[in-house]
Design a protein around this motif. Structure first.
Motif, PDB file in Angstrom:
ATOM      1  N   MET A  62      46.908  70.010   4.322  1.00 19.78           N
ATOM      2  CA  MET A  62      47.893  69.960   5.400  1.00 19.78           C
ATOM      3  C   MET A  62      47.314  69.323   6.652  1.00 19.78           C
ATOM      4  SD  MET A  62      50.760  70.219   6.339  1.00 19.78           S
ATOM      5  CE  MET A  62      52.136  71.264   6.350  1.00 19.78           C
ATOM      6  N   LYS A  63      46.071  69.646   6.987  1.00 21.92           N
ATOM      7  CA  LYS A  63      45.442  69.054   8.170  1.00 21.92           C
ATOM      8  C   LYS A  63      45.259  67.553   7.988  1.00 21.92           C
ATOM      9  CE  LYS A  63      43.088  73.183   9.721  1.00 21.92           C
ATOM     10  NZ  LYS A  63      41.823  73.863   9.979  1.00 21.92           N
ATOM     11  N   VAL A 116      49.292  72.119  13.396  1.00 22.92           N
ATOM     12  CA  VAL A 116      48.281  72.244  12.338  1.00 22.92           C
ATOM     13  C   VAL A 116      46.973  72.810  12.863  1.00 22.92           C
ATOM     14  CG1 VAL A 116      46.813  70.878  10.803  1.00 22.92           C
ATOM     15  CG2 VAL A 116      49.240  70.463  10.859  1.00 22.92           C
ATOM     16  N   LYS A 122      51.982  75.614   9.031  1.00 22.60           N
ATOM     17  CA  LYS A 122      52.194  74.469   8.142  1.00 22.60           C
ATOM     18  C   LYS A 122      53.660  74.032   8.092  1.00 22.60           C
ATOM     19  CE  LYS A 122      48.270  75.623   5.261  1.00 22.60           C
ATOM     20  NZ  LYS A 122      47.788  76.025   3.953  1.00 22.60           N
ATOM     21  N   ALA A 125      54.567  72.078  11.105  1.00 20.81           N
ATOM     22  CA  ALA A 125      53.976  70.731  11.053  1.00 20.81           C
ATOM     23  C   ALA A 125      54.835  69.803  10.197  1.00 20.81           C
ATOM     24  CB  ALA A 125      52.552  70.796  10.505  1.00 20.81           C
TER      25      ALA A 125
END
Length: 160
Positions: A62-63, A116, A122, A125
């Motif tokens: 996710m990052k 994030v 999440k 984001a």
């Protein structure tokens, strides 16, 4: 003065030539160099966005997704600086007909990274990435004459 120079040199006075002159005056780089860097920067932006989307499915992806997707949008947006110059780009970005789309897009770029890295949300984001996409699309079609009107007409026809 440019108009007089074109007439005296025997060049036709058309709008395309005026646009070419504006583009050529935008930078000290040659026209072909600016077009090459525009294509490289824009393609790099698309590649970063696609790579970010692919990284979404990795553990801790996710990052990486948020960073690559945001960098991709920034690269695609800044690619037009090579064509018209940074000052012209900023003037056009904050033109009244693009102002809301520009603000939403820039805000979503920052909020995606905040969601994030600082808030660790999440889902938020992902929502901000979708908003980035929509704002970037709305911003991009503002450069095409009557495109926004056509999209709005199509949208209202589909909804009704």
């Amino acid at each position: 003065m440019d108009k007089l120079r074109r007439v005296l040199s025997g060049q036709d006075d058309n709008e395309e030539l005026g646009l070419t002159d504006q583009v050529l005056d935008a930078s000290t780089l040659s026209y072909s160099t600016r077009v090459k860097w525009f294509v490289i920067c824009f393609a790099g932006g698309i590649l970063c966005s696609i790579l970010g989307s692919a990284l979404l499915f990795l553990p801790n992806g996710m990052k990486l997704f948020a960073v690559f997707y945001t960098l991709g949008n920034i690269a695609a947006l800044s690619s037009t600086c090579f064509l018209m110059g940074p000052l012209n780009q900023l003037k056009r970005m904050f033109d009244p007909k693009r102002l809301i789309a520009t603000i939403v897009m820039l805000l979503c770029l920052v909020l995606t990274l905040c969601a994030v890295f600082w808030w660790h949300k999440k889902g938020l984001a992902i929502i901000f990435c979708i908003m980035q996409f929509l704002a970037m699309t709305w911003y991009s079609i503002s450069y095409i004459p009557f495109a926004r009107d056509a999209v709005m007409k199509c949208f209202t026809t589909c909804v009704s």
